[in-house]
Design a protein around this motif. Structure first.
Motif, PDB file in Angstrom:
ATOM      1  N   LYS A 207     -17.877  81.670  25.427  1.00 14.00           N
ATOM      2  CA  LYS A 207     -17.741  81.664  26.883  1.00 14.00           C
ATOM      3  C   LYS A 207     -17.864  80.254  27.431  1.00 14.00           C
ATOM      4  O   LYS A 207     -18.731  79.475  27.009  1.00 14.00           O
ATOM      5  CB  LYS A 207     -18.806  82.563  27.508  1.00 14.00           C
ATOM      6  N   GLY A 208     -16.971  79.923  28.389  1.00  8.46           N
ATOM      7  CA  GLY A 208     -17.036  78.641  29.071  1.00  8.46           C
ATOM      8  C   GLY A 208     -17.650  78.806  30.453  1.00  8.46           C
ATOM      9  O   GLY A 208     -17.896  79.919  30.926  1.00  8.46           O
ATOM     10  N   ALA A 209     -17.877  77.719  31.117  1.00  6.16           N
ATOM     11  CA  ALA A 209     -18.491  77.749  32.454  1.00  6.16           C
ATOM     12  C   ALA A 209     -17.519  78.359  33.458  1.00  6.16           C
ATOM     13  O   ALA A 209     -16.307  78.156  33.379  1.00  6.16           O
ATOM     14  CB  ALA A 209     -18.891  76.340  32.882  1.00  6.16           C
ATOM     15  N   THR A 210     -18.069  79.078  34.426  1.00  6.20           N
ATOM     16  CA  THR A 210     -17.279  79.653  35.518  1.00  6.20           C
ATOM     17  C   THR A 210     -17.111  78.601  36.599  1.00  6.20           C
ATOM     18  O   THR A 210     -18.080  77.956  37.005  1.00  6.20           O
ATOM     19  CB  THR A 210     -17.961  80.908  36.087  1.00  6.20           C
ATOM     20  N   ALA A 211     -15.881  78.415  37.067  1.00  8.56           N
ATOM     21  CA  ALA A 211     -15.618  77.355  38.055  1.00  8.56           C
ATOM     22  C   ALA A 211     -14.481  77.771  38.961  1.00  8.56           C
ATOM     23  O   ALA A 211     -13.736  78.718  38.684  1.00  8.56           O
ATOM     24  CB  ALA A 211     -15.272  76.047  37.341  1.00  8.56           C
ATOM     25  N   GLY A 212     -14.330  77.018  40.070  1.00 11.62           N
ATOM     26  CA  GLY A 212     -13.200  77.232  40.962  1.00 11.62           C
ATOM     27  C   GLY A 212     -13.506  78.228  42.061  1.00 11.62           C
ATOM     28  O   GLY A 212     -14.540  78.885  42.083  1.00 11.62           O
ATOM     29  N   ALA A 213     -12.595  78.273  43.001  1.00  9.30           N
ATOM     30  CA  ALA A 213     -12.703  79.228  44.099  1.00  9.30           C
ATOM     31  C   ALA A 213     -11.316  79.795  44.387  1.00  9.30           C
ATOM     32  O   ALA A 213     -10.416  79.026  44.783  1.00  9.30           O
ATOM     33  CB  ALA A 213     -13.265  78.533  45.358  1.00  9.30           C
ATOM     34  N   PRO A 214     -11.060  81.084  44.171  1.00  7.19           N
ATOM     35  CA  PRO A 214     -12.045  82.024  43.629  1.00  7.19           C
ATOM     36  C   PRO A 214     -12.407  81.676  42.184  1.00  7.19           C
ATOM     37  O   PRO A 214     -11.619  81.043  41.493  1.00  7.19           O
ATOM     38  CB  PRO A 214     -11.322  83.368  43.729  1.00  7.19           C
ATOM     39  N   PRO A 215     -13.568  82.102  41.727  1.00  4.76           N
ATOM     40  CA  PRO A 215     -14.054  81.675  40.415  1.00  4.76           C
ATOM     41  C   PRO A 215     -13.255  82.289  39.264  1.00  4.76           C
ATOM     42  O   PRO A 215     -12.836  83.436  39.323  1.00  4.76           O
ATOM     43  CB  PRO A 215     -15.505  82.172  40.402  1.00  4.76           C
ATOM     44  N   THR A 216     -13.049  81.493  38.215  1.00  2.00           N
ATOM     45  CA  THR A 216     -12.428  81.973  36.979  1.00  2.00           C
ATOM     46  C   THR A 216     -13.294  81.558  35.799  1.00  2.00           C
ATOM     47  O   THR A 216     -14.028  80.563  35.875  1.00  2.00           O
ATOM     48  CB  THR A 216     -11.019  81.401  36.782  1.00  2.00           C
ATOM     49  N   THR A 217     -13.195  82.338  34.718  1.00  2.00           N
ATOM     50  CA  THR A 217     -13.971  82.060  33.507  1.00  2.00           C
ATOM     51  C   THR A 217     -13.019  81.963  32.328  1.00  2.00           C
ATOM     52  O   THR A 217     -12.161  82.830  32.143  1.00  2.00           O
ATOM     53  CB  THR A 217     -15.000  83.161  33.244  1.00  2.00           C
ATOM     54  N   THR A 218     -13.160  80.916  31.535  1.00  2.00           N
ATOM     55  CA  THR A 218     -12.311  80.722  30.361  1.00  2.00           C
ATOM     56  C   THR A 218     -13.122  80.930  29.082  1.00  2.00           C
ATOM     57  O   THR A 218     -14.213  80.366  28.941  1.00  2.00           O
ATOM     58  CB  THR A 218     -11.693  79.313  30.355  1.00  2.00           C
ATOM     59  N   TRP A 219     -12.582  81.734  28.214  1.00  2.00           N
ATOM     60  CA  TRP A 219     -13.194  81.986  26.908  1.00  2.00           C
ATOM     61  C   TRP A 219     -12.331  81.328  25.839  1.00  2.00           C
ATOM     62  O   TRP A 219     -11.115  81.508  25.822  1.00  2.00           O
ATOM     63  CB  TRP A 219     -13.279  83.490  26.631  1.00  2.00           C
ATOM     64  N   SER A 220     -12.983  80.564  24.952  1.00  2.00           N
ATOM     65  CA  SER A 220     -12.284  79.946  23.828  1.00  2.00           C
ATOM     66  C   SER A 220     -12.428  80.828  22.592  1.00  2.00           C
ATOM     67  O   SER A 220     -13.455  81.486  22.395  1.00  2.00           O
ATOM     68  CB  SER A 220     -12.850  78.554  23.529  1.00  2.00           C
ATOM     69  N   ILE A 221     -11.367  80.833  21.768  1.00  2.00           N
ATOM     70  CA  ILE A 221     -11.347  81.664  20.562  1.00  2.00           C
ATOM     71  C   ILE A 221     -11.284  80.746  19.352  1.00  2.00           C
ATOM     72  O   ILE A 221     -10.369  79.914  19.230  1.00  2.00           O
ATOM     73  CB  ILE A 221     -10.148  82.622  20.550  1.00  2.00           C
ATOM     74  N   TYR A 222     -12.249  80.894  18.459  1.00  4.10           N
ATOM     75  CA  TYR A 222     -12.279  80.154  17.208  1.00  4.10           C
ATOM     76  C   TYR A 222     -12.140  81.145  16.050  1.00  4.10           C
ATOM     77  O   TYR A 222     -12.199  82.367  16.248  1.00  4.10           O
ATOM     78  CB  TYR A 222     -13.582  79.361  17.080  1.00  4.10           C
ATOM     79  N   ALA A 223     -11.976  80.629  14.841  1.00  9.52           N
ATOM     80  CA  ALA A 223     -11.751  81.527  13.713  1.00  9.52           C
ATOM     81  C   ALA A 223     -12.252  80.919  12.412  1.00  9.52           C
ATOM     82  O   ALA A 223     -12.408  79.689  12.295  1.00  9.52           O
ATOM     83  CB  ALA A 223     -10.274  81.856  13.575  1.00  9.52           C
ATOM     84  N   THR A 224     -12.487  81.814  11.445  1.00  5.06           N
ATOM     85  CA  THR A 224     -12.726  81.404  10.057  1.00  5.06           C
ATOM     86  C   THR A 224     -11.767  82.196   9.175  1.00  5.06           C
ATOM     87  O   THR A 224     -11.395  83.328   9.497  1.00  5.06           O
ATOM     88  CB  THR A 224     -14.176  81.679   9.611  1.00  5.06           C
ATOM     89  N   VAL A 225     -11.349  81.564   8.074  1.00  3.71           N
ATOM     90  CA  VAL A 225     -10.455  82.214   7.115  1.00  3.71           C
ATOM     91  C   VAL A 225     -11.167  82.254   5.770  1.00  3.71           C
ATOM     92  O   VAL A 225     -11.443  81.200   5.176  1.00  3.71           O
ATOM     93  CB  VAL A 225      -9.114  81.463   6.992  1.00  3.71           C
ATOM     94  N   ASP A 226     -11.497  83.459   5.322  1.00  2.00           N
ATOM     95  CA  ASP A 226     -12.271  83.627   4.084  1.00  2.00           C
ATOM     96  C   ASP A 226     -13.518  82.768   4.098  1.00  2.00           C
ATOM     97  O   ASP A 226     -13.907  82.163   3.090  1.00  2.00           O
ATOM     98  CB  ASP A 226     -11.405  83.284   2.858  1.00  2.00           C
ATOM     99  N   GLY A 227     -14.180  82.712   5.257  1.00  2.00           N
ATOM    100  CA  GLY A 227     -15.439  81.989   5.393  1.00  2.00           C
ATOM    101  C   GLY A 227     -15.286  80.518   5.707  1.00  2.00           C
ATOM    102  O   GLY A 227     -16.286  79.851   6.006  1.00  2.00           O
ATOM    103  N   THR A 228     -14.057  79.990   5.660  1.00  2.00           N
ATOM    104  CA  THR A 228     -13.816  78.573   5.958  1.00  2.00           C
ATOM    105  C   THR A 228     -13.423  78.428   7.428  1.00  2.00           C
ATOM    106  O   THR A 228     -12.547  79.149   7.916  1.00  2.00           O
ATOM    107  CB  THR A 228     -12.701  78.006   5.070  1.00  2.00           C
TER     108      THR A 228
END
Length: 422
Positions: A207-228
């Motif tokens: 989760k990222g910080a909520t900002a703006g008016a009206p407020p929006t929230t940005t979620w970043s997606i990360y990943a691992t492949v076979d544990g890497t």
């Protein structure tokens, strides 16, 4: 004259007993249809062609008709046993090329050494139908394809989640899959390359910080492949994590924008395996609400190779193969054949019939369509012989035989009286 009528009656009664005896003998024959001797009277023409003599000259067997009524259906343990419930006949051939088609209702089938579906009780006749992907034309011998199903590489992953808006921004940065304080939630999916090699891919939501008016929230997606950790080339550490995409939500919890949403699996492909391009990620329908995180749905379009583990026959004749990779495949379709006059079929033994001009043209179609019946797998159609009725018919035929023999005896007595007159 009485001798001729009596003799014809004896012959007719004997023929009726033969038919009844054959019915009784086949009371346990799968798919057998009982027969009935049908009789007609006979009259002699007058010499001047003014009409027939009013006194008949006996009886003749006009026809031996079979009753194509439905027999009882009994279940079995053989997946290739098939019962027809309704109208129609299986089309069969004594050779795979089906040059001279035959017909029958005995559904006791099995696979021969070449993979063809055959009926041993019908001289090993081959069951005819349409090959996989074919829905018309001349039926051919059905053969079960036992070859392995090839792998399909993953090109897209679809996920639908609800993100908890009440969660706080992680206190640890940058993202580290080993530190649960650097992300909020995670989901997992298995991807496949061109050879069917599996890849365990775990996706993490930050989760990222909520900002703006009206407020929006940005979620970043990360990943691992076979544990890497997914990011820079894992062959040249240190690995720098890279987000595979971002999702932005407005104050109503609706996803309004995405960026990235793809993974380059080139660095992670196993020996010999490849991916045809970037693997796209889709989060359509995902929301951010004031409720707990939940993975609502997830799917991917790749699959591992599979071997045929079993197959079944649907009521519409479709042969469905089940594979070890949890996939199914159409292996062919059993067809049925009907005739305008089934009684015109010529029985040739071994539960087989041959078409004649009296039967009409064979009408080929798929079960459950038109006037064709349905198929029931792991079942067979019993003989339609009613033993109780046949035993009663046998008594009647016996009495008819005795009565006709009595007319001969009476005629003999009359002749003896005439000869002995003085």
């Amino acid at each position: 004259m009485g001798f001729q009528q009596g003799l014809s009656g004896l012959n007719g009664a004997a023929k009726s007993l033969d038919v009844i005896g054959n019915n009784v003998a086949n009371a346990s024959t799968v798919g057998f249809k009982q027969a009935q001797a049908q009789f007609a009277d006979m009259y002699a023409n007058s010499m001047n062609r003014s009409g027939n003599s009013p006194v008949g000259i006996g009886v003749t067997v006009a026809n031996v008709a079979q009753a194509f009524t439905q027999g009882n259906i009994s279940t079995t343990n053989n997946p290739l046993d098939i019962a027809i419930n309704g109208d129609g006949f299986f089309q069969l051939g004594l050779t795979p090329d089906n040059k001279s088609p035959l017909y029958g209702r005995n559904g006791q089938f099995e696979l021969n050494k070449d993979g063809y579906i055959v009926n041993p009780s019908m001289n090993g006749a081959y069951l005819m139908g349409w090959a996989a992907g074919v829905s018309g034309g001349d039926p051919t011998a059905l053969k079960i394809d036992t070859s392995a199903m090839k792998a399909t590489p993953t090109t897209s992953v679809t996920t639908k989640v609800n993100l908890d808006s009440r969660q706080s921004v992680p206190t640890v940065t940058p993202f580290d899959p080993a530190d649960p304080n650097s992300y909020n939630n995670s989901t997992g999916v298995t991807m496949y390359d061109s050879l069917g090699n599996p890849y365990s891919v775990q996706t993490y939501y930050v989760k990222g910080a909520t900002a703006g008016a009206p407020p929006t929230t940005t979620w970043s997606i990360y990943a691992t492949v076979d544990g890497t950790t997914y990011g820079s080339n894992p062959a040249t550490p240190p690995i720098v994590p890279a987000a595979v995409g971002t999702m932005t939500f407005d104050s109503t919890g609706t996803m309004t924008a995405t960026t990235g949403m793809s993974m380059d699996m080139t660095f992670y492909a196993k020996a010999g395996g490849t991916f045809p391009g970037l693997v796209s990620l889709a989060y359509t329908g995902s929301t951010q609400t004031g409720s707990a995180f939940v993975n609502l749905a997830q799917s991917q379009n790749g699959m591992a190779p599979g071997t045929l583990s079993s197959f079944s026959i649907a009521k519409d004749g479709t042969i469905v193969g089940s594979y070890s990779n949890q996939q199914t495949k159409n292996l062919g379709t059993v067809v049925l054949v009907n005739f305008a006059n089934p009684n015109g079929l010529q029985p040739i033994g071994n539960n087989l019939y041959q078409a004649t001009s009296d039967a009409g043209q064979p009408l080929v179609g798929q079960p459950t369509t038109g006037t064709f019946g349905t198929l029931q797998a792991r079942a067979v159609e019993d003989s339609n012989v009613d033993l109780t009725a046949e035993l009663v018919n046998m008594i009647v035929a016996q009495r008819v035989y005795q009565a006709n023999s009595q007319t001969i005896k009476v005629q003999d007595t009359v002749l003896q009286t005439l000869v002995s007159m003085r």
